[in-house]
Design a protein around this motif. Structure first.
Motif, PDB file in Angstrom:
ATOM      1  N   MET A   1      80.341   4.764  48.862  1.00  0.00           N
ATOM      2  CA  MET A   1      80.031   5.807  49.839  1.00  0.00           C
ATOM      3  C   MET A   1      79.309   6.971  49.172  1.00  0.00           C
ATOM      4  SD  MET A   1      82.608   7.889  52.415  1.00  0.00           S
ATOM      5  CE  MET A   1      83.478   8.753  51.098  1.00  0.00           C
ATOM      6  N   MET A   2      79.802   7.419  47.999  1.00  0.00           N
ATOM      7  CA  MET A   2      79.159   8.529  47.310  1.00  0.00           C
ATOM      8  C   MET A   2      77.795   8.137  46.755  1.00  0.00           C
ATOM      9  SD  MET A   2      81.194  10.966  47.811  1.00  0.00           S
ATOM     10  CE  MET A   2      80.372  12.172  46.767  1.00  0.00           C
ATOM     11  N   ALA A   3      77.678   6.914  46.243  1.00  0.00           N
ATOM     12  CA  ALA A   3      76.395   6.464  45.703  1.00  0.00           C
ATOM     13  C   ALA A   3      75.341   6.348  46.796  1.00  0.00           C
ATOM     14  CB  ALA A   3      76.570   5.119  44.990  1.00  0.00           C
ATOM     15  N   SER A   4      75.754   5.983  48.003  1.00  0.00           N
ATOM     16  CA  SER A   4      74.792   5.822  49.095  1.00  0.00           C
ATOM     17  C   SER A   4      74.128   7.143  49.458  1.00  0.00           C
ATOM     18  CB  SER A   4      75.484   5.232  50.322  1.00  0.00           C
ATOM     19  OG  SER A   4      76.396   6.153  50.892  1.00  0.00           O
ATOM     20  N   LEU A   5      74.784   8.271  49.138  1.00  0.00           N
ATOM     21  CA  LEU A   5      74.167   9.575  49.408  1.00  0.00           C
ATOM     22  C   LEU A   5      72.938   9.806  48.546  1.00  0.00           C
ATOM     23  CD1 LEU A   5      77.395  11.782  49.598  1.00  0.00           C
ATOM     24  CD2 LEU A   5      76.115  10.773  51.490  1.00  0.00           C
ATOM     25  N   GLN A   6      72.851   9.078  47.429  1.00  0.00           N
ATOM     26  CA  GLN A   6      71.702   9.214  46.536  1.00  0.00           C
ATOM     27  C   GLN A   6      70.615   8.188  46.826  1.00  0.00           C
ATOM     28  OE1 GLN A   6      72.935   9.146  42.427  1.00  0.00           O
ATOM     29  NE2 GLN A   6      74.797  10.324  42.830  1.00  0.00           N
ATOM     30  N   ALA A   7      70.894   7.243  47.738  1.00  0.00           N
ATOM     31  CA  ALA A   7      69.939   6.176  48.020  1.00  0.00           C
ATOM     32  C   ALA A   7      68.798   6.690  48.892  1.00  0.00           C
ATOM     33  CB  ALA A   7      70.644   5.013  48.704  1.00  0.00           C
ATOM     34  N   PRO A   8      67.571   6.185  48.684  1.00  0.00           N
ATOM     35  CA  PRO A   8      66.457   6.598  49.549  1.00  0.00           C
ATOM     36  C   PRO A   8      66.648   6.056  50.965  1.00  0.00           C
ATOM     37  CG  PRO A   8      65.790   4.804  48.094  1.00  0.00           C
ATOM     38  CD  PRO A   8      67.162   5.217  47.659  1.00  0.00           C
TER      39      PRO A   8
ATOM     40  N   GLU B   1      79.444  -5.982  48.400  1.00  0.00           N
ATOM     41  CA  GLU B   1      78.338  -5.094  48.776  1.00  0.00           C
ATOM     42  C   GLU B   1      77.325  -4.951  47.635  1.00  0.00           C
ATOM     43  OE1 GLU B   1      76.669  -2.169  51.589  1.00  0.00           O
ATOM     44  OE2 GLU B   1      78.102  -3.822  51.739  1.00  0.00           O
ATOM     45  N   PRO B   2      76.020  -5.056  47.913  1.00  0.00           N
ATOM     46  CA  PRO B   2      75.024  -4.782  46.871  1.00  0.00           C
ATOM     47  C   PRO B   2      74.990  -3.295  46.522  1.00  0.00           C
ATOM     48  CG  PRO B   2      73.952  -5.126  48.988  1.00  0.00           C
ATOM     49  CD  PRO B   2      75.402  -5.453  49.193  1.00  0.00           C
ATOM     50  N   LEU B   3      74.570  -2.992  45.313  1.00  0.00           N
ATOM     51  CA  LEU B   3      74.507  -1.599  44.883  1.00  0.00           C
ATOM     52  C   LEU B   3      73.401  -0.864  45.635  1.00  0.00           C
ATOM     53  CD1 LEU B   3      74.960  -1.804  41.005  1.00  0.00           C
ATOM     54  CD2 LEU B   3      76.694  -1.629  42.796  1.00  0.00           C
ATOM     55  N   PRO B   4      73.664   0.344  46.132  1.00  0.00           N
ATOM     56  CA  PRO B   4      72.631   1.094  46.855  1.00  0.00           C
ATOM     57  C   PRO B   4      71.632   1.791  45.935  1.00  0.00           C
ATOM     58  CG  PRO B   4      74.670   2.340  46.828  1.00  0.00           C
ATOM     59  CD  PRO B   4      74.971   1.023  46.160  1.00  0.00           C
ATOM     60  N   ILE B   5      71.983   1.942  44.660  1.00  0.00           N
ATOM     61  CA  ILE B   5      71.122   2.599  43.673  1.00  0.00           C
ATOM     62  C   ILE B   5      71.211   1.806  42.374  1.00  0.00           C
ATOM     63  CG2 ILE B   5      71.249   4.911  44.680  1.00  0.00           C
ATOM     64  CD1 ILE B   5      73.494   5.592  42.784  1.00  0.00           C
ATOM     65  N   PRO B   6      70.306   2.017  41.435  1.00  0.00           N
ATOM     66  CA  PRO B   6      70.339   1.251  40.175  1.00  0.00           C
ATOM     67  C   PRO B   6      71.669   1.404  39.445  1.00  0.00           C
ATOM     68  CG  PRO B   6      68.243   2.375  40.409  1.00  0.00           C
ATOM     69  CD  PRO B   6      69.109   2.877  41.519  1.00  0.00           C
TER      70      PRO B   6
ATOM     71  N   VAL C   1      78.130   7.928  38.903  1.00  0.00           N
ATOM     72  CA  VAL C   1      78.844   8.590  39.997  1.00  0.00           C
ATOM     73  C   VAL C   1      80.299   8.833  39.629  1.00  0.00           C
ATOM     74  CG1 VAL C   1      79.677   8.288  42.368  1.00  0.00           C
ATOM     75  CG2 VAL C   1      77.304   7.732  41.801  1.00  0.00           C
ATOM     76  N   THR C   2      80.926   7.851  38.961  1.00  0.00           N
ATOM     77  CA  THR C   2      82.360   7.949  38.674  1.00  0.00           C
ATOM     78  C   THR C   2      82.664   8.525  37.290  1.00  0.00           C
ATOM     79  OG1 THR C   2      82.393   5.645  37.897  1.00  0.00           O
ATOM     80  CG2 THR C   2      82.951   6.038  40.208  1.00  0.00           C
ATOM     81  N   ASP C   3      81.657   9.026  36.586  1.00  0.00           N
ATOM     82  CA  ASP C   3      81.904   9.576  35.245  1.00  0.00           C
ATOM     83  C   ASP C   3      83.016  10.634  35.240  1.00  0.00           C
ATOM     84  OD1 ASP C   3      80.161   7.935  33.928  1.00  0.00           O
ATOM     85  OD2 ASP C   3      78.535   9.399  33.778  1.00  0.00           O
ATOM     86  N   PRO C   4      83.034  11.570  36.204  1.00  0.00           N
ATOM     87  CA  PRO C   4      84.095  12.586  36.161  1.00  0.00           C
ATOM     88  C   PRO C   4      85.387  12.156  36.851  1.00  0.00           C
ATOM     89  CG  PRO C   4      82.515  13.145  37.864  1.00  0.00           C
ATOM     90  CD  PRO C   4      82.006  11.893  37.212  1.00  0.00           C
ATOM     91  N   TRP C   5      85.436  10.952  37.430  1.00  0.00           N
ATOM     92  CA  TRP C   5      86.625  10.511  38.144  1.00  0.00           C
ATOM     93  C   TRP C   5      87.721  10.117  37.153  1.00  0.00           C
ATOM     94  CZ3 TRP C   5      85.196   7.125  43.018  1.00  0.00           C
ATOM     95  CH2 TRP C   5      84.208   7.799  43.760  1.00  0.00           C
ATOM     96  N   LEU C   6      88.972  10.277  37.562  1.00  0.00           N
ATOM     97  CA  LEU C   6      90.116   9.903  36.737  1.00  0.00           C
ATOM     98  C   LEU C   6      90.701   8.604  37.284  1.00  0.00           C
ATOM     99  CD1 LEU C   6      91.827  13.412  36.382  1.00  0.00           C
ATOM    100  CD2 LEU C   6      89.846  12.480  35.154  1.00  0.00           C
TER     101      LEU C   6
END
Length: 345
Positions: free
Chosen positions: A249-256, A273-278, A285-290
């Motif tokens: 859901m968060m990655a899709s916000l970056q998709a064209p 689901e296929p990835l919406p971005i590379p 996206v999840t780098d800061p997630w715990l």
């Protein structure tokens, strides 16, 4: 170990196959887990016209969850003030404070929380430029209207008294929310507590908090904490699987292209689901997630609190659900909150 105050941020997610009513039932159940676990506060965000999020009206959700719980503070994280008349916000939260004295927070943000068309509809066709420009003035109006003494408004040669509620005894504290330095500067200038949205991207946190603390004009001392996304599971691998619906859901916000309007995927659907971005951008996206076991994530929360000098961390439990699981509960979100509370509070 000394305790770390734990709080919860909730967007009231709505997943595939789930009705709004079932999503609200799940939120009530999660709030009860948080309350019993000793969580400090439970905040509801404001988003509009989004199939995956039911938090369109923070004051309504705050009243619902305050009624279902007993001791923790419940509030908005936040009300997007440019969408509303300041008096309307003041009236809503003054009434909540009267109903649940000492348990209500009013967190205020400046973003629209929606797309431009929905923003236009929320504001009755008026441009949002003026509301955004006048945001500092509107924040101060909300505070003045909620004050037990009310506010005096000068119209022509006459003064008119305005109160958010007839005989208030107390007013809820106002927090400013932000993901840039704008709200940090304004909160410092107005002497308000401030929350940085670390869960958005995990960047700029230290600079914003330092700007707030160094510029704080009082009264009292600066108060701040930060937000972070988290999932607790039996292993890091399972936590990553549970986080995948929110990750997509968060990655899709970056998709064209236009956003896909759909409910939050189940874990089963997300795995197909296929990835919406590379892939590199998706992983970032999840780098800061715990994500990890309860002990691992609790240690990460403590480390985050120490790194940024806060004694409270607000967790958004971004754990999805499998298709076969009951629709009126979010068992993995409940586990994330309950397990962290048991180790931190």
């Amino acid at each position: 170990m000394s305790p770390t105050a734990l709080s919860v941020l909730d967007l009231l997610p709505v997943r595939s196959g789930q009705s709004t009513a079932q999503a609200l039932d799940a939120a009530r159940s999660l709030a009860v887990v948080a309350d019993r676990g000793g969580v400090t506060r439970y905040w509801l965000a404001e988003h509009h016209n989004t199939m995956s999020v039911a938090s369109t009206s923070p004051p309504v959700a705050v009243g619902m969850l305050a009624a279902a719980t007993e001791r923790m503070r419940v509030g908005s994280g936040g009300v997007m003030l440019p969408n509303h008349a300041p008096l309307a916000v003041a009236e809503q939260f003054a009434l909540l404070e009267a109903a649940y004295p000492g348990r209500i927070d009013l967190g205020i943000g400046r973003a629209p929380g929606t797309d431009p068309v929905t923003s236009w509809a929320l504001r009755a066709g008026q441009s949002d430029a003026d509301a955004v420009q006048r945001f500092p003035e509107y924040v101060q109006q909300v505070m003045a209207f909620m004050d037990p003494e009310g506010a005096a408004v000068q119209i022509g040669q006459r003064q008119h008294a305005i109160r958010a509620t007839p005989l208030a005894r107390t007013a809820p504290p106002v927090w400013l929310l932000g993901s840039s330095d704008y709200s940090a500067r304004l909160a410092a200038e107005l002497g308000l507590p401030y929350v940085f949205a670390h869960h958005f991207a995990g960047r700029g946190t230290a600079a914003a908090l330092e700007l707030y603390r160094s510029g704080f004009a009082g009264p009292g001392e600066p108060r701040t904490f930060l937000t972070v996304n988290a999932v607790v599971a039996d292993s890091r691998e399972e936590a990553e699987r549970l986080a995948l619906p929110f990750h997509l859901m968060m990655a899709s916000l970056q998709a064209p292209g236009p956003l896909r309007m759909r409910p939050l995927l189940t874990v089963d659907e997300a795995l197909e689901e296929p990835l919406p971005i590379p892939q590199p951008a998706f992983d970032a996206v999840t780098d800061p997630w715990l994500l990890g076991t309860a002990d691992e994530v609790a240690d990460q929360v403590r480390e985050l609190a120490g790194q940024f000098g806060v004694d409270e961390v607000m967790v958004q439990p971004v754990a999805g659900a499998y298709a076969a699981e009951q629709l009126d509960r979010d068992v993995h979100r409940e586990r994330t909150v309950g397990d962290l509370a048991a180790r931190l509070v």
